[in-house]
Design a protein around this motif. Structure first.
Motif, PDB file in Angstrom:
ATOM      1  N   LEU A  37      -1.562  -6.103  -5.304  1.00  0.00           N
ATOM      2  CA  LEU A  37      -2.857  -5.830  -4.202  1.00  0.00           C
ATOM      3  C   LEU A  37      -4.143  -6.564  -4.923  1.00  0.00           C
ATOM      4  O   LEU A  37      -4.156  -6.404  -6.002  1.00  0.00           O
ATOM      5  N   ARG A  38      -4.931  -6.875  -3.822  1.00  0.00           N
ATOM      6  CA  ARG A  38      -6.285  -7.120  -4.173  1.00  0.00           C
ATOM      7  C   ARG A  38      -7.141  -6.408  -3.155  1.00  0.00           C
ATOM      8  O   ARG A  38      -6.809  -6.095  -2.206  1.00  0.00           O
ATOM      9  N   PHE A  39      -8.423  -6.282  -3.633  1.00  0.00           N
ATOM     10  CA  PHE A  39      -9.145  -5.294  -2.939  1.00  0.00           C
ATOM     11  C   PHE A  39     -10.918  -5.679  -2.593  1.00  0.00           C
ATOM     12  O   PHE A  39     -10.970  -6.542  -3.226  1.00  0.00           O
ATOM     13  N   ASP A  40     -11.151  -5.091  -1.762  1.00  0.00           N
ATOM     14  CA  ASP A  40     -12.493  -5.510  -1.151  1.00  0.00           C
ATOM     15  C   ASP A  40     -13.068  -4.419  -0.935  1.00  0.00           C
ATOM     16  O   ASP A  40     -12.889  -3.559  -0.148  1.00  0.00           O
ATOM     17  N   CYS A  41     -14.354  -4.006  -1.462  1.00  0.00           N
ATOM     18  CA  CYS A  41     -14.862  -2.668  -1.629  1.00  0.00           C
ATOM     19  C   CYS A  41     -16.028  -2.798  -0.964  1.00  0.00           C
ATOM     20  O   CYS A  41     -16.859  -3.851  -1.319  1.00  0.00           O
ATOM     21  N   ALA A  73       0.693  -1.322   0.139  1.00  0.00           N
ATOM     22  CA  ALA A  73       0.055  -0.025  -0.114  1.00  0.00           C
ATOM     23  C   ALA A  73       0.964   1.241  -0.002  1.00  0.00           C
ATOM     24  O   ALA A  73       0.394   2.213  -0.326  1.00  0.00           O
ATOM     25  N   PHE A  74       2.081   1.065   0.574  1.00  0.00           N
ATOM     26  CA  PHE A  74       2.973   2.360   0.267  1.00  0.00           C
ATOM     27  C   PHE A  74       3.843   2.124  -0.795  1.00  0.00           C
ATOM     28  O   PHE A  74       4.644   3.217  -1.026  1.00  0.00           O
ATOM     29  N   ALA A  75       4.220   1.317  -1.395  1.00  0.00           N
ATOM     30  CA  ALA A  75       5.031   1.091  -2.507  1.00  0.00           C
ATOM     31  C   ALA A  75       4.709   1.413  -3.809  1.00  0.00           C
ATOM     32  O   ALA A  75       3.440   1.343  -4.180  1.00  0.00           O
ATOM     33  N   ASP A  76       5.595   1.871  -4.584  1.00  0.00           N
ATOM     34  CA  ASP A  76       5.090   2.351  -6.148  1.00  0.00           C
ATOM     35  C   ASP A  76       5.842   1.307  -7.396  1.00  0.00           C
ATOM     36  O   ASP A  76       5.323   0.645  -7.865  1.00  0.00           O
ATOM     37  N   ASP A  81     -21.805  -0.569   0.059  1.00  0.00           N
ATOM     38  CA  ASP A  81     -22.576   0.655   0.499  1.00  0.00           C
ATOM     39  C   ASP A  81     -21.842   1.966   0.315  1.00  0.00           C
ATOM     40  O   ASP A  81     -22.384   2.918   0.139  1.00  0.00           O
ATOM     41  N   SER A  82     -20.492   1.608   0.072  1.00  0.00           N
ATOM     42  CA  SER A  82     -19.746   2.930   0.026  1.00  0.00           C
ATOM     43  C   SER A  82     -19.497   3.391  -1.369  1.00  0.00           C
ATOM     44  O   SER A  82     -18.788   4.270  -1.733  1.00  0.00           O
ATOM     45  N   LEU A  83     -20.054   2.592  -2.394  1.00  0.00           N
ATOM     46  CA  LEU A  83     -19.541   2.757  -3.950  1.00  0.00           C
ATOM     47  C   LEU A  83     -20.468   3.952  -4.343  1.00  0.00           C
ATOM     48  O   LEU A  83     -20.457   4.361  -5.589  1.00  0.00           O
ATOM     49  N   SER A  84     -21.388   4.366  -3.700  1.00  0.00           N
ATOM     50  CA  SER A  84     -22.298   5.616  -4.208  1.00  0.00           C
ATOM     51  C   SER A  84     -21.677   6.916  -3.981  1.00  0.00           C
ATOM     52  O   SER A  84     -20.586   6.813  -3.294  1.00  0.00           O
ATOM     53  N   LEU A  85     -22.063   7.650  -4.816  1.00  0.00           N
ATOM     54  CA  LEU A  85     -21.545   9.173  -4.659  1.00  0.00           C
ATOM     55  C   LEU A  85     -21.392   9.903  -3.375  1.00  0.00           C
ATOM     56  O   LEU A  85     -20.559  10.750  -3.114  1.00  0.00           O
ATOM     57  N   SER A  86     -22.389   9.399  -2.432  1.00  0.00           N
ATOM     58  CA  SER A  86     -22.398  10.193  -1.102  1.00  0.00           C
ATOM     59  C   SER A  86     -21.452   9.457  -0.282  1.00  0.00           C
ATOM     60  O   SER A  86     -21.195   9.897   1.141  1.00  0.00           O
ATOM     61  N   LYS A  87     -20.785   8.444  -0.450  1.00  0.00           N
ATOM     62  CA  LYS A  87     -20.000   7.736   0.436  1.00  0.00           C
ATOM     63  C   LYS A  87     -18.474   7.803   0.000  1.00  0.00           C
ATOM     64  O   LYS A  87     -17.979   8.697  -0.925  1.00  0.00           O
ATOM     65  N   ASN A  88     -17.650   7.226   0.837  1.00  0.00           N
ATOM     66  CA  ASN A  88     -15.965   7.694   0.524  1.00  0.00           C
ATOM     67  C   ASN A  88     -15.237   6.533  -0.031  1.00  0.00           C
ATOM     68  O   ASN A  88     -13.963   6.496  -0.106  1.00  0.00           O
ATOM     69  N   ASN A  89     -16.079   5.822  -1.001  1.00  0.00           N
ATOM     70  CA  ASN A  89     -15.479   4.576  -1.517  1.00  0.00           C
ATOM     71  C   ASN A  89     -14.338   3.771  -0.951  1.00  0.00           C
ATOM     72  O   ASN A  89     -13.273   3.545  -1.095  1.00  0.00           O
ATOM     73  N   GLN A  90     -14.890   3.286   0.235  1.00  0.00           N
ATOM     74  CA  GLN A  90     -14.180   2.613   1.245  1.00  0.00           C
ATOM     75  C   GLN A  90     -14.090   1.150   0.535  1.00  0.00           C
ATOM     76  O   GLN A  90     -14.777   0.268   0.306  1.00  0.00           O
ATOM     77  N   CYS A  91     -12.385   0.989   0.561  1.00  0.00           N
ATOM     78  CA  CYS A  91     -12.176  -0.228  -0.122  1.00  0.00           C
ATOM     79  C   CYS A  91     -10.929  -0.685   0.980  1.00  0.00           C
ATOM     80  O   CYS A  91     -10.023   0.052   1.343  1.00  0.00           O
ATOM     81  N   THR A  92     -10.790  -2.131   1.034  1.00  0.00           N
ATOM     82  CA  THR A  92      -9.669  -2.676   1.896  1.00  0.00           C
ATOM     83  C   THR A  92      -8.753  -3.277   0.676  1.00  0.00           C
ATOM     84  O   THR A  92      -9.084  -4.013   0.052  1.00  0.00           O
ATOM     85  N   SER A  93      -7.489  -3.069   1.226  1.00  0.00           N
ATOM     86  CA  SER A  93      -6.305  -3.611   0.359  1.00  0.00           C
ATOM     87  C   SER A  93      -5.619  -4.578   0.957  1.00  0.00           C
ATOM     88  O   SER A  93      -5.482  -4.650   2.212  1.00  0.00           O
ATOM     89  N   TYR A  94      -5.269  -5.930   0.191  1.00  0.00           N
ATOM     90  CA  TYR A  94      -4.775  -6.909   0.833  1.00  0.00           C
ATOM     91  C   TYR A  94      -3.525  -7.246   0.110  1.00  0.00           C
ATOM     92  O   TYR A  94      -3.311  -7.550  -1.156  1.00  0.00           O
ATOM     93  N   ASP A  95      -2.379  -7.155   0.733  1.00  0.00           N
ATOM     94  CA  ASP A  95      -0.874  -7.388  -0.054  1.00  0.00           C
ATOM     95  C   ASP A  95      -0.824  -9.020  -0.394  1.00  0.00           C
ATOM     96  O   ASP A  95      -1.414 -10.020   0.183  1.00  0.00           O
ATOM     97  N   LYS A  96      -0.325  -9.124  -1.668  1.00  0.00           N
ATOM     98  CA  LYS A  96      -0.066 -10.669  -2.359  1.00  0.00           C
ATOM     99  C   LYS A  96       1.354 -10.752  -2.627  1.00  0.00           C
ATOM    100  O   LYS A  96       1.911  -9.400  -2.778  1.00  0.00           O
TER     101      LYS A  96
END
Length: 623
Positions: A494-498, A425-428, A501-516
């Motif tokens: 990375l793999r993500f789980d979003c 999550a910190f690497a480029d 309910d957060s994918l609407s315009l009124s939410k913060n696009n809350q996604c959790t990332s998992y390192d692989k």
């Protein structure tokens, strides 16, 4: 097992009362059991041992999909795709046939799955029955031999070494702020340790030793379960003492269910799991003075990104196997193995209790293989709060870290089996080069920025972006004579789980990332001679995106931007096996020398580097 004094305590009774969920239990005395006056109870107990254990309230019913599936395949928000570089194409600079994609080269994926299937065969066969053994409670301890259980307690060493308990102390913190406040030492308790041994089904002369400790019960919230300094791993102290030619050819350290099924990420994240080629911490400190606190000289290791993506082998990547004819030489130089580990339950806080064990697998031989192996690690300069980390501002700025290694202390050989340990999550991107003149390009870049430059270099503060810095450093290195690209990671794994309910315009696009596991393009083999130099160059970028802190978010996101924390801790650590016809130590972890190390005054550098170089020769001298 949940530690004492935990306010969310979920104690599970696995003795003779568990199946009936009784609140009381009358246990027959040992005298009546042996005296024949309670034959009915004895017969019932034997029947229980031969049956599949009845799942308890904390069993894994309903969690199978969480464990086996990587993430939900929902459409990622465009902002997340761009922010984490997931819209990049896989473009490699190393294109000659000598370069391979480490995760999927040839039959690599199938070989990983075959190795894991062989281990599973032992778990289900010769080392089966663990659930019945541990759920039988104290009766199992008394009648374990009568039931022909292959599992025994890890206990006293038989060669006169000190007594080693069959329990291990562990620590528990319900969330990360608590963990930080307690300095990793949270609520404490003890659990049992068991081991089993069986021949490897296909490798002649190889024995598989498995240790399981537990049970542990966690309920999410990014909790921390930690165990430090376990000794006599898998009861192997006697083996290595009695076998001067004893060696290790493979191993694994992972959380599992009671039946040995590996629990993937999610729901459990391996912060780290280390197995050392030393029988105890004191021995490690005696062999490596000055570096004991960061003792990363390992023969087995697992981290959050050790697990592969599902199509690249998934949890099968957690098992490390050397090729036939290669081995880490342990015997005659060590009094066994020791370990430490930390595991996070990344599910939402207050999730259903999840019961698990921690398993260490060691595959060993009593004789020497033709080729010696050293599990090598190259560590970035340590300027962070945690072991082997460097600190960088916890903001949206990009930064550059680099360091070098000179092959002075070990014999010539071939490096292979590359892996990279970094927080995705910190690497480029990360690059590894070989050559004595790599520093010329880096020196030119640094000198062009001004005076008193320290690493990590905050690129935004010097008029650079990630792309401009990569162009100024990587392009000249690729064109420079005498410099060889060894490995490259150009895109985070990375793999993500979003949250739906957060994918609407009124939410913060809350996604959790998992390192692989890092998607590395590397030279399959790299010849190393004394004096050869390697340089690691890492570009980082802490993603600043809107999400609650990890203890408040819907998914208890392990990698959010947290405005209350000033610095982030990053690793840029390469590991590989050095294979040689000459004798080698089983492990060597190198702490890097870097002329731009943070906080060192010019007059202190020579003394500092001299001490580091002395420390890194001690392990080689000891072996």
């Amino acid at each position: 097992m949940t530690p004492k004094n935990n306010k969310n305590e979920q104690r599970i009774n696995y003795d003779c009362c568990s199946a009936a969920k009784s609140t009381t239990c009358t246990v027959p005395s040992t005298k009546s059991m042996f005296g024949g006056r309670n034959v009915t109870m004895f017969i019932a107990y034997v029947i229980i041992l031969t049956m599949k254990a009845v799942p308890s309230d904390a069993s894994l019913m309903g969690f199978e999909n969480i464990i086996m599936d990587i993430v939900d395949d929902r459409q990622l928000p465009a902002s997340v795709v761009s922010e984490f570089g997931q819209d990049r194409e896989d473009k490699w600079m190393g294109t000659s046939p000598e370069y391979v994609l480490m995760n999927i080269d040839g039959d690599t994926v199938q070989k990983r799955r075959n190795h894991m299937a062989e281990l599973d065969e032992v778990k289900e066969g010769a080392c089966g029955g663990f659930e019945e053994h541990v759920r039988g409670g104290w009766l199992s301890e008394i009648f374990g031999t009568l039931s022909s259980s292959p599992w025994e307690p890890v206990n006293t060493d038989h060669n006169g070494f000190e007594y080693i308990s069959d329990t291990t102390l562990y620590h528990y913190s319900s969330d990360t702020p608590t963990y930080r406040a307690n300095g990793a030492i949270g609520l404490s308790d003890k659990v049992k340790r068991y081991f089993c041994r069986a021949p490897h089904p296909t490798r002649d002369g190889v024995t598989i030793s498995i240790e399981r400790s537990g049970p542990f019960v966690t309920t999410g919230g990014y909790s921390w379960t930690s165990q430090f300094g376990a000794r006599n791993m898998a009861n192997l102290t006697s083996f290595f003492f009695e076998n001067p030619s004893g060696s290790i050819v493979g191993g694994m350290a992972v959380p599992v269910l009671a039946n040995g099924t590996i629990i993937g990420h999610p729901p459990l994240h391996i912060h780290h799991a280390h197995v050392y080629p030393y029988g105890n911490v004191e021995e490690r400190c005696n062999r490596i003075p000055g570096l004991c606190a960061d003792g990363h000289h390992l023969v087995v290791q697992s981290h959050g990104e050790t697990e592969c993506a599902a199509d690249q082998g998934g949890t099968a990547c957690l098992l490390k196997m050397l090729d036939e004819g290669e081995a880490y030489r342990i015997g005659g130089a060590s009094s066994g193995l020791s370990s430490d580990w930390e595991v996070n339950d990344v599910r939402a806080k207050g999730s259903e209790p999840l019961e698990w064990y921690f398993e260490v697998v060691i595959m060993h031989k009593s004789d020497v293989e033709p080729k010696a192996a050293t599990y090598m690690g190259w560590n970035n300069p340590g300027s962070g709060a945690g072991p082997a980390t460097y600190a960088m501002p916890y903001d949206s700025n990009a930064n550059l870290m680099f360091y070098n290694y000179t092959h002075d202390d070990l014999a010539s050989g071939v490096l292979k089996n590359w892996v990279l340990h970094t927080h995705m999550a910190f690497a480029d991107s990360v690059f590894l080069f070989k050559g004595d003149n790599v520093h010329n390009v880096l020196d030119d870049f640094v000198h062009g920025l001004g005076n008193d430059i320290e690493v990590p270099i905050i690129l935004d503060c010097h008029g650079h972006t990630l792309e401009s810095a990569k162009k100024a450093i990587i392009n000249p290195l690729m064109e420079q004579d005498g410099t060889t690209l060894v490995c490259e990671m150009t895109k985070t794994s990375l793999r993500f789980d979003c949250d739906k309910d957060s994918l609407s315009l009124s939410k913060n696009n809350q996604c959790t990332s998992y390192d692989k596991r890092s998607h590395l393009n590397c030279l399959k083999e790299l010849a190393m001679e004394p004096g050869d130099a390697l340089t690691v160059i890492a570009f980082n970028h802490v993603r600043k995106y809107n999400s609650p802190t990890r203890t408040e978010s819907t998914h208890d996101n392990p990698n959010p931007y947290d405005a209350n924390i000033f610095a982030a801790g990053q690793h840029s650590i390469f590991r590989a096996d050095l294979i040689s016809d000459e004798n080698l130590p089983p492990a060597l972890f190198y702490f890097a020398r870097n002329l731009y190390f943070h906080g060192l005054k010019e007059e202190d550098k020579d003394e500092f580097f001299h001490r580091i170089e002395e420390d890194n020769t001690i392990l080689g001298d000891a072996w």
